[in-house]
Design a protein around this motif. Structure first.
Motif, PDB file in Angstrom:
ATOM      1  N   GLU A 167     -10.725  46.855  -9.029  1.00  0.00           N
ATOM      2  CA  GLU A 167     -11.594  45.913  -9.759  1.00  0.00           C
ATOM      3  C   GLU A 167     -13.052  46.332  -9.706  1.00  0.00           C
ATOM      4  OE1 GLU A 167     -10.800  42.403  -7.651  1.00  0.00           O
ATOM      5  OE2 GLU A 167      -8.899  41.982  -8.653  1.00  0.00           O
ATOM      6  N   THR A 168     -13.527  46.644  -8.494  1.00  0.00           N
ATOM      7  CA  THR A 168     -14.966  46.853  -8.316  1.00  0.00           C
ATOM      8  C   THR A 168     -15.493  48.001  -9.150  1.00  0.00           C
ATOM      9  OG1 THR A 168     -14.236  46.639  -6.063  1.00  0.00           O
ATOM     10  CG2 THR A 168     -16.581  46.601  -6.440  1.00  0.00           C
ATOM     11  N   VAL A 169     -14.652  49.004  -9.406  1.00  0.00           N
ATOM     12  CA  VAL A 169     -15.175  50.212 -10.034  1.00  0.00           C
ATOM     13  C   VAL A 169     -15.178  50.117 -11.553  1.00  0.00           C
ATOM     14  CG1 VAL A 169     -14.499  51.666  -8.111  1.00  0.00           C
ATOM     15  CG2 VAL A 169     -12.906  51.285  -9.989  1.00  0.00           C
ATOM     16  N   CYS A 170     -14.605  49.060 -12.107  1.00  0.00           N
ATOM     17  CA  CYS A 170     -14.608  48.953 -13.570  1.00  0.00           C
ATOM     18  C   CYS A 170     -16.003  48.578 -14.037  1.00  0.00           C
ATOM     19  CB  CYS A 170     -13.608  47.915 -14.050  1.00  0.00           C
ATOM     20  SG  CYS A 170     -13.705  47.726 -15.841  1.00  0.00           S
ATOM     21  N   PRO A 171     -16.602  49.396 -14.909  1.00  0.00           N
ATOM     22  CA  PRO A 171     -17.980  49.112 -15.316  1.00  0.00           C
ATOM     23  C   PRO A 171     -18.118  47.901 -16.234  1.00  0.00           C
ATOM     24  CG  PRO A 171     -17.129  50.976 -16.529  1.00  0.00           C
ATOM     25  CD  PRO A 171     -16.090  50.626 -15.512  1.00  0.00           C
ATOM     26  N   VAL A 172     -17.034  47.489 -16.880  1.00  0.00           N
ATOM     27  CA  VAL A 172     -17.171  46.463 -17.936  1.00  0.00           C
ATOM     28  C   VAL A 172     -16.412  45.180 -17.613  1.00  0.00           C
ATOM     29  CG1 VAL A 172     -17.604  48.135 -19.757  1.00  0.00           C
ATOM     30  CG2 VAL A 172     -15.254  47.508 -19.203  1.00  0.00           C
TER      31      VAL A 172
ATOM     32  N   HIS B 262     -21.682  36.361 -23.319  1.00  0.00           N
ATOM     33  CA  HIS B 262     -22.268  36.328 -21.971  1.00  0.00           C
ATOM     34  C   HIS B 262     -21.614  37.349 -21.066  1.00  0.00           C
ATOM     35  CE1 HIS B 262     -25.032  32.847 -21.996  1.00  0.00           C
ATOM     36  NE2 HIS B 262     -24.380  32.613 -23.097  1.00  0.00           N
ATOM     37  N   LEU B 263     -21.074  38.407 -21.656  1.00  0.00           N
ATOM     38  CA  LEU B 263     -20.439  39.448 -20.853  1.00  0.00           C
ATOM     39  C   LEU B 263     -21.458  40.545 -20.588  1.00  0.00           C
ATOM     40  CD1 LEU B 263     -16.806  40.200 -21.986  1.00  0.00           C
ATOM     41  CD2 LEU B 263     -17.698  40.025 -19.676  1.00  0.00           C
ATOM     42  N   TRP B 264     -21.776  40.754 -19.310  1.00  0.00           N
ATOM     43  CA  TRP B 264     -22.684  41.844 -18.945  1.00  0.00           C
ATOM     44  C   TRP B 264     -21.847  42.972 -18.367  1.00  0.00           C
ATOM     45  CZ3 TRP B 264     -27.672  41.295 -20.416  1.00  0.00           C
ATOM     46  CH2 TRP B 264     -28.107  39.994 -20.721  1.00  0.00           C
ATOM     47  N   VAL B 265     -22.526  43.937 -17.748  1.00  0.00           N
ATOM     48  CA  VAL B 265     -21.771  45.030 -17.131  1.00  0.00           C
ATOM     49  C   VAL B 265     -21.603  44.722 -15.651  1.00  0.00           C
ATOM     50  CG1 VAL B 265     -22.588  46.725 -18.771  1.00  0.00           C
ATOM     51  CG2 VAL B 265     -23.890  46.319 -16.688  1.00  0.00           C
ATOM     52  N   ASN B 266     -20.682  45.414 -15.022  1.00  0.00           N
ATOM     53  CA  ASN B 266     -20.403  45.207 -13.609  1.00  0.00           C
ATOM     54  C   ASN B 266     -21.301  46.138 -12.791  1.00  0.00           C
ATOM     55  OD1 ASN B 266     -19.429  44.860 -11.087  1.00  0.00           O
ATOM     56  ND2 ASN B 266     -17.378  45.696 -11.491  1.00  0.00           N
ATOM     57  N   PHE B 267     -22.417  45.599 -12.332  1.00  0.00           N
ATOM     58  CA  PHE B 267     -23.383  46.436 -11.619  1.00  0.00           C
ATOM     59  C   PHE B 267     -22.841  46.928 -10.285  1.00  0.00           C
ATOM     60  CE2 PHE B 267     -26.479  44.475 -14.521  1.00  0.00           C
ATOM     61  CZ  PHE B 267     -27.112  45.627 -14.932  1.00  0.00           C
ATOM     62  N   ARG B 268     -21.656  46.486  -9.918  1.00  0.00           N
ATOM     63  CA  ARG B 268     -21.059  46.998  -8.677  1.00  0.00           C
ATOM     64  C   ARG B 268     -20.305  48.294  -8.926  1.00  0.00           C
ATOM     65  NH1 ARG B 268     -18.505  41.768  -9.173  1.00  0.00           N
ATOM     66  NH2 ARG B 268     -20.242  40.322  -9.049  1.00  0.00           N
ATOM     67  N   SER B 269     -20.176  48.670 -10.201  1.00  0.00           N
ATOM     68  CA  SER B 269     -19.385  49.866 -10.507  1.00  0.00           C
ATOM     69  C   SER B 269     -20.258  51.113 -10.511  1.00  0.00           C
ATOM     70  CB  SER B 269     -18.733  49.729 -11.877  1.00  0.00           C
ATOM     71  OG  SER B 269     -18.291  51.002 -12.310  1.00  0.00           O
ATOM     72  N   PRO B 270     -19.837  52.159  -9.785  1.00  0.00           N
ATOM     73  CA  PRO B 270     -20.605  53.412  -9.777  1.00  0.00           C
ATOM     74  C   PRO B 270     -20.844  53.949 -11.185  1.00  0.00           C
ATOM     75  CG  PRO B 270     -18.906  53.470  -8.098  1.00  0.00           C
ATOM     76  CD  PRO B 270     -18.686  52.214  -8.872  1.00  0.00           C
ATOM     77  N   LEU B 271     -19.951  53.647 -12.114  1.00  0.00           N
ATOM     78  CA  LEU B 271     -20.147  54.180 -13.461  1.00  0.00           C
ATOM     79  C   LEU B 271     -21.382  53.564 -14.111  1.00  0.00           C
ATOM     80  CD1 LEU B 271     -16.512  54.390 -14.785  1.00  0.00           C
ATOM     81  CD2 LEU B 271     -17.899  56.118 -13.689  1.00  0.00           C
TER      82      LEU B 271
END
Lengths: 337, 600, 432, 145
Positions: free
Chosen positions: B449-454, C137-146
């Motif tokens: 989960e954590t690594v998915c950027p979107v 309201h969908l942003w990006v997951n700033f926890r993701s290394p990508l």
């Protein structure tokens, strides 16, 4: 550097031995802390000079010889390590060892690496001061020995307490810290020198201060690289090490302090040009970093073995005496012609 | 061993009875059952399958002879899909003056017929069956025939001069039965307990006479029924080729397997194309190295037999499943088999029950992250490894329920099958073989989960590791970071040609190319149950939701439920001493619990 | 020779490189351009058919594209290093390399930037990786290394570009004087009407200082972030703390190698022997040796600690790396990155351009292989043996890979004709 | 009228400049162009150190704020739990904050440079070229006006 340094070193080693014998097993792994701090500081000093030599840095010239002449101090540490080897039984792996974690081999390789560093330093310094050819080659040799010795400190002295926990960045982290200490010691020497002769040393002090600034950032980077990886990976076996040191007081407070001592304060203070030029400020920051190092070692080792609250300052002082003498007390530098 | 067992049960069959000494084995088994008093108790002849209306292989062989002797003019063939291993029957069909085939799909046997009368699929026509003695079940069509077909019954009754009315014909036969069957669709009578009078002395004598002189053979060929197509009758169903055979994990194509040691001794290696027999009986199969096979035993699934004939035991009339003295030589050619398993040895890896690991050396589990919280539900699955026999019905159910694409042999060779649920066989060095159903573990601290950027995959408040197909941009990072590699990626757009598109489950969206997909405990079913519960202003009750895999498992090995409900069966199982989780020491906190006696 | 004439010669020599190109140049340009076009074409094909067109499979979800991404980002590193870090350390020899190195950085980042897009399953939605306000309201997951990558790489590109351009301004003013016609106007505009007045220089110096001060930690952070794409995972061979410094060193190592690969022929073809001297190359060679040693240290530590811990997954992974299906790549990598550079301990070899050039090619190969080995072996052989599987590239993989080299060399060739390849200003400054 | 001196080397240029200043020529009457930065000139003309650093500081601070703001706001705007990580996952956001600090810091610094140096200099772009090739001193007399 003068004729008193070597005898002083010998005496303090003997005193440490006496102290360890007197206090007995209750001293636990106290000596490890004192030893690691002063050894890293002395090795770092020479490492800094060697690196400067290789990169042909001009800034260090005014202080170079004084830095180099601390090399005989490095001979204390093999002796101290042999004294410590009486306390190996605090290592959890002692009874069920592995091929690598095997008492005799452990003592031999670590003593050898400390000797190697001292010897490499000896030849490197002699050549350099004599201005003889091949000094650069010896500088390379010394730095390699330095890296090996510091890596062993990280992996053998500290990490093996938590076998089978591993952290590949531990070694580099240690020799960067040792280098950082070396810069601090140099900065202290410069602070003192600038105090006496502003014109001659202030530019050098500024450069040393900039190095402090740079290394505070580099150190933070290394620490972050370790913490982030472990925090993110969230593998219990790996997290355990950090958890043990962040979950309980006073370790948690120590951790925060080291963060400030190593990074926030040096970084924040050394941004300003004025601070870089002022001997007391630079000196204070340098001392703070040294303090940070000692406390970080406690952070590493307290969960693993007993550290004697009284013996620790005593041993820090005893081992430190000749070092302080050689770096700060001794005035005139007699450079061999 | 028999003495130590509390309720010992002796069974004989398969390869044990299919060999030259098979009759002796059968008799001995009978004797033992009788002496152990299992007969009538554990062994129930009363409600056995009614084999008495079936012929034997010997009968078929006789039919072959009569055909060749031109004694038969018109031959009706129905419900035969494979004659694998049946001595010379298939070729003999050509000798018939006028072979007629009644079938709903074409197999080699029917290709020999002069004309074919298409019959509807079982779901399209009325019919009845007797699965076991005393149970009569009425089969009613679930939809109108797609094609212009006639039921067997119609055809036969018309030929018999009557009129085509399968339904009325059936009802005429069912009407006399006592009522009730028109509601539940079946009629059950408890047949009189049949306890065959076993005469020990004669049996013993027969056994002695039957047991042949032990003949040492260089190597044995064991012909086993294929788990997927039995005797090849289901070969025409594409899904059954997509699902690998659970022991070899070979999906497409027939193969012969032998133990790795034997192969090494004979200088053979995997995917070597081997030849056996000669002339018409020639058989060419690629080699698969099967861990766990005894030395010098060659094993092939019966549907791989082709025209190779099996000897028939005159006394039982059954074809032998074990042949001696059949040699295999290498053709020097290779045919790559799609073996889906990378390795079957997981020794010391904390995957199988014998090697499960504690989550941590110390008892408390260290993490720098906040504790996991779930609202009302934490859906979980318990899989009983002692019950699972690897039949792979769950896998098939998962394919059909979730519209999983069928990628075909070429892609399988690339390692691109899309199964969300798979049976992983392990033959560890120090542990009996394990069949481990592997699916998304719905981890609490899910690395994916954590690594998915979107945010295409995230942790919902019921503990599900949900996948938002529309949001996925296809970085594939999630699967890289999944320790179980339980996610599947759509490498292409896979479409199903008509009429297979009728198989699509409308409850589940289809995934386009470039999108990651995975098991979500049949979230569509969870949703449905929650809607119902919401209408009735309550929480979902235990047992109200059943994922397709759990629903299909014949052994009842899979239990689904809410871990937060202390009364649920799954939480009881999860907290039983038999439960462990795969790769527990990684601290991913999976929601799939595996049960085994070996754990404790 | 008086300084005045020295300056004159310098200007004419350097700007002569920008005069009308030889046929050889056109051939080279056409060739690399063709390769680039081929790469783009294959990418188009992959978009139409799906990622399946490349060799990736279950479990190897990342392969050549990410390898190339890391490789090119690595190449991009020495540019800023040589410029910024050496500027801060007041190392003179930088002035003969910094221009081409910075150009290399900008170009390499552009090349690298393509690969995260190429490897996306649904590239037409790439903008979902950017944080932009939207109705959902969908942003990006700033926890993701990508997502860190998105920020790190775009920052790196922008800052490198500014740094590159800032360094160019005074030289563009020089070029402006020597150019004619339309070109003259272009340079006039690009040089912002630079005059070299004291107050301009005053601000300019400050600017350059700060940019250097920003760029230095940026270099370290960017490749650390790239390394964390792997280190953040839980996969053996990826999840290890040393990755950040190890990747940074590796990046500088490969970048320095590429600088040598580019500058040795450039110096010869454009006749700049007078300004780019052997001493300069020796200094660069020392950086190469130094970073090679760091990388080797990392190799050793990774292996040693895996066996030290006795962890079943770690040991299995590293045994696989050393002896498994990809062993030849790994051995080749060790040869190129750890063994061959050791020869640079010998001064004569450090000063032998032919040798340096050949060695630098090996370094490029070695560092490409390093990323390949790290990415593939870790994915091919992780926790659950059932999932093990091997990756084999397809023509699409290889073609796009080659295409990226085409793009890189094409752009660099264009640079050598469009802009002064040496920092005229600095060389002048150091002339005294 | 304007008097003009061209030099090829720094030394003689500096000599002339010192001479002019010693002769009491006010610096604002002099136009000086050099091919590279000559620190002595700054001292001779008593140039103040560039105020650029202030802009740099502002830019960096703004970047830092933007970094933290963006990451924290967006994750609170729709809190989605991933991998058990906290909604506001500081260690992860450090990286974004750091990158934005540098990005915006650098951009603002460059913008400030354009502003402080009054770039672009249109009269040079449109009109003839400055001869910054050599060291140039121009002295403007009142007669010019």
């Amino acid at each position: 550097m003068n004729k008193w340094t070597t005898p002083l070193a010998a005496i303090s080693v003997l005193l440490v031995l006496a102290l360890e014998l007197a206090a007995g097993r209750s001293t636990g792994i106290t000596l490890l802390v004192a030893m690691m701090f002063w050894a890293s500081l002395c090795q770092g000093l020479i490492a800094l000079a060697a690196a400067a030599e290789l990169s042909g840095a001009r800034w260090i010239r005014p202080i170079r010889d004084r830095v180099l002449l601390t090399y005989p101090l490095l001979l204390m540490f093999p002796a101290l390590f042999l004294i410590f080897s009486a306390r190996l039984d605090f290592y959890p792996w002692l009874d069920h060892g592995t091929a690598w974690l095997e008492p005799a081999f452990f003592v031999i390789r670590n003593t050898a690496s400390l000797v190697l560093v001292a010897v490499a330093a000896h030849f490197f310094v002699r050549r350099t001061l004599a201005g003889a050819p091949g000094a650069r080659a010896l500088a390379v040799l010394y730095l390699l020995a330095f890296v090996v010795c510091q890596s062993l400190m990280a992996f053998d002295w500290v990490m093996s307490f938590e076998y089978p926990w591993i952290n590949t960045l531990f070694g580099p982290y240690f020799f960067i810290e040792a280098f950082y200490l070396g810069i601090c010691a140099t900065a202290l020497m410069l602070a003192r020198a600038t105090w006496r002769d502003r014109a001659a040393f202030q530019p050098t002090l500024k450069d040393a201060a900039s190095l402090l600034f740079g290394f505070s950032l580099l150190w933070a980077g290394q620490l972050f690289a370790q913490y982030l990886t472990i925090w993110y990976g969230n593998i219990p076996e790996e997290v355990g090490y950090v958890y043990k040191r962040l979950a309980v007081s006073p370790l948690w407070e120590i951790a925060v302090f080291t963060l400030f001592a190593f990074f926030f304060i040096p970084f924040g203070v050394m941004v300003s040009k004025a601070a870089k030029l002022s001997p007391p400020v630079v000196g204070a920051v340098a001392v703070l970093v040294c303090l940070g190092y000692v406390l970080e070692r406690l952070l590493f080792l307290l969960p693993d073995g007993p550290v004697h609250p009284v013996v620790l300052p005593l041993e820090l002082a005893l081992v430190g005496l000749p070092v302080v003498w050689a770096t700060l007390v001794v005035r005139q530098v007699k450079t061999p012609a | 061993m028999l003495k130590s067992a509390r309720r010992p049960l002796v069974l004989a069959g398969g390869a044990a009875t299919g060999q030259p000494g098979g009759l002796a084995v059968a008799l001995l088994a009978g004797l033992l059952q009788w002496t152990l008093g299992a007969v009538g108790d554990a062994v129930d002849f009363a409600s056995a399958y009614s084999f008495d209306r079936l012929g034997t292989c010997a009968d078929l062989a006789r039919l072959g002879q009569r055909l060749r002797a031109k004694e038969i003019g018109v031959l009706f063939i129905s419900r035969i899909h494979s004659l694998a291993g049946q001595p010379g029957v298939a070729p003999a069909i050509d000798a018939a003056a006028f072979p007629v085939g009644l079938t709903d799909f074409l197999t080699p046997v029917y290709q020999r017929c002069r004309i074919i009368l298409p019959v509807p699929h079982a779901l399209e026509a009325w019919g009845d069956a007797e699965p076991r003695r005393g149970l009569l079940s009425l089969i009613r069509p679930v939809f109108r025939p797609f094609h212009d077909t006639r039921p067997e019954l119609d055809i036969l009754s018309t030929l018999a001069g009557g009129q085509a009315a399968a339904k009325s014909f059936l009802f005429d036969r069912w009407r006399p039965l006592p009522g009730g069957w028109w509601q539940n669709g079946f009629h059950q009578t408890r047949p009189a307990g049949v306890t065959p009078a076993l005469r020990p002395a004669e049996t013993l004598a027969a056994w002695q006479s039957a047991s042949p002189a032990a003949q040492p053979a260089p190597l044995w060929l064991v012909v086993a029924p294929s788990l997927r197509t039995y005797d090849g009758r289901s070969r025409a169903i594409p899904l059954l080729h997509e699902i690998p055979d659970p022991l070899s994990t070979v999906s497409y194509g027939p193969f012969v397997s032998v133990s790795p040691e034997t192969a090494r001794r004979r200088g053979l290696s995997a995917n070597d194309l081997l030849r056996s027999g000669n002339g018409a009986n020639r058989l060419e199969l690629p080699l698969h190295l099967q861990a766990g096979l005894p030395p010098d035993v060659w094993q092939i699934p019966v549907d791989a037999l082709g025209d190779l004939e099996l000897p028939i035991d005159a006394r039982t009339g059954e074809a032998a499943a074990v042949m001696a003295g059949l040699t295999w030589e290498s053709t020097g050619l290779h045919r790559k088999l799609p073996v889906l398993s990378g390795s079957t040895d997981a020794t010391g890896r904390g995957i199988t029950p014998g090697h499960r690991k504690e989550a941590h050396h110390h008892h408390e589990r260290h993490t720098l992250l906040p504790p996991l919280e779930h609202k009302h539900y934490r859906w979980a699955l318990a899989i009983d490894l002692d019950r699972c026999n690897g039949c792979s019905a769950c896998v098939a159910a998962c394919y059909l329920e979730n519209n999983i694409a069928i990628t075909g042999p070429a892609e399988h060779l690339h390692g691109r099958e899309l199964s969300w649920l798979r049976i992983q066989p392990y033959f560890n060095r120090d542990e009996p073989p394990v069949l481990l159903p592997m699916l998304c573990q719905q981890c609490g601290y899910a690395p994916c989960e954590t690594v998915c950027p979107v945010y295409a995959t995230y942790h919902n408040e019921e503990g599900l590791n949900v996948q938002v197909y529309n949001r996925c941009v296809g970085t594939r990072y999630c699967n890289n970071n999944c320790p179980y590699k339980a996610r599947r990626f759509n490498w292409f757009d896979y479409d199903r040609p008509a009429p297979l598109n009728l198989l699509f489950n409308p409850e589940v969206s289809r995934r386009p190319k470039g999108v990651m997909e995975k098991c979500t405990f049949c979230i569509q079913r969870i949703r449905a149950a929650k809607d119902l519960a919401k209408d009735q202003a309550r929480l979902v009750r235990d047992g109200e939701v059943t994922p397709a895999c759990a629903q299909t498992c014949p052994a009842g090995a899979i239990t689904f439920g809410n871990l937060l409900d202390p009364g649920s069966r799954v939480s009881a199982l999860a907290h039983s001493g038999r439960a462990y989780r795969v790769l527990e020491e990684l601290g991913t906190e999976p929601a799939v619990y595996y049960l085994s006696k070996r754990v404790k | 020779m008086s300084l005045g004439t020295y300056y004159q010669n310098l200007e004419t020599d350097v700007l002569a490189a920008m005069r009308k190109p030889s046929t050889l140049y056109w051939v080279a340009l056409a060739f690399s351009g063709a390769l680039f076009a081929m790469g783009m074409g294959l990418w188009g094909y992959q978009i139409m058919t799906g990622i399946g067109a490349s060799g990736k499979m279950h479990p190897v979800g990342w392969a050549l594209y990410i390898t190339n991404f890391v490789f090119w980002v690595g190449i991009a590193h020495s540019g800023t290093l040589i410029s910024a870090v050496l500027f801060l350390f007041r190392a003179r020899f930088r002035s003969s390399f910094n221009r081409s190195a910075e150009a290399m950085t900008v170009i390499a980042v552009m090349t690298a930037g393509l690969f995260p897009l190429i490897h996306l399953g649904r590239v037409w939605f790439f903008y979902w990786l950017m944080p932009y306000p939207n109705q959902r309201h969908l942003w990006v997951n700033f926890r993701s290394p990508l997502v860190w990558d998105v920020f790190a790489v775009s920052t790196y590109f922008t800052v490198s570009l500014i740094f590159f351009y800032t360094g160019l301004i005074p030289d563009l003013a020089v070029a402006r004087r020597h150019a004619t016609g339309l070109k003259r106007w272009v340079y006039r505009v690009l040089s912002l009407g630079w005059e070299g007045k004291p107050n301009q220089w005053n601000h300019y110096n400050q600017l350059y200082m700060f940019l250097a001060a920003f760029a230095t930690p940026l270099v370290i952070s960017v490749h650390s972030v790239v390394s964390w794409d792997f280190a953040m995972s839980v996969i053996p061979g990826w999840h290890t703390t040393i990755f950040a410094p190890y990747f940074v060193a590796g990046a500088i190592f490969s970048g320095t190698g590429m600088v040598i690969t580019l500058v040795v022929p450039m110096r010869k073809i454009l006749g700049l022997e007078k300004y780019i001297t052997i001493d300069h190359f020796e200094s660069i060679a020392k950086i190469l040796l130094f970073t090679s040693l760091i990388v080797s240290y990392a190799y050793i530590v990774e292996f040693a600690l895996a066996y030290y811990s006795g962890n079943v997954f770690e040991t299995a992974h590293f045994s696989y790396r050393l002896l498994g299906d990809y062993r030849y790549f790994y051995w080749m990598m060790l040869l190129c990155n750890s063994l061959l550079p050791l020869t640079l301990f010998f001064k004569p070899l450090r000063r032998n351009l032919k040798y340096l050039f050949i060695l630098s090619i090996f370094v490029n190969i070695g560092m490409w292989l390093e990323r390949f080995v790290i990415i593939i072996t870790a994915l091919a052989h992780d926790y659950d043996p059932y999932n093990w599987g091997n990756f084999a590239p397809t023509l699409v993989d290889v073609g796009i890979d080659i295409g990226s080299f085409g793009m890189f060399f094409m752009l660099f060739l264009i640079f050598t004709k469009m802009l002064p390849v040496l920092s005229i200003t600095e060389v002048k400054e150091h002339a005294e | 009228m304007t008097r003009e001196w061209l030099y090829h080397d720094k030394e003689s240029f500096l000599l002339k400049l010192k001479e002019l200043l010693a002769a009491g020529t006010p610096p604002e009457r002099l136009t000086i162009m050099t091919p590279f930065h000559v620190h002595e000139v700054d001292h001779l003309l008593h140039l103040k150190p560039s105020p650029l650093k202030i802009f740099t500081l502002i830019g960096a601070a703004a970047g830092l704020a933007a970094g933290w703001g963006l990451t924290i706001y967006t994750s609170l705007d729709w809190p989605l739990r991933t991998g058990g990580k906290p909604i506001v996952a500081i260690p992860a956001y450090v990286i974004v904050a750091f990158e934005l600090t540098i990005l915006i810091g650098a951009i603002v610094t460059f913008g400030a440079f354009l502003f402080l140096g009054r770039f672009p200099v249109l009269k040079v772009i449109t009109g003839g070229d400055a001869t910054e090739a050599q060291f140039l001193i121009q002295e403007h007399r009142e007669e010019d006006e």
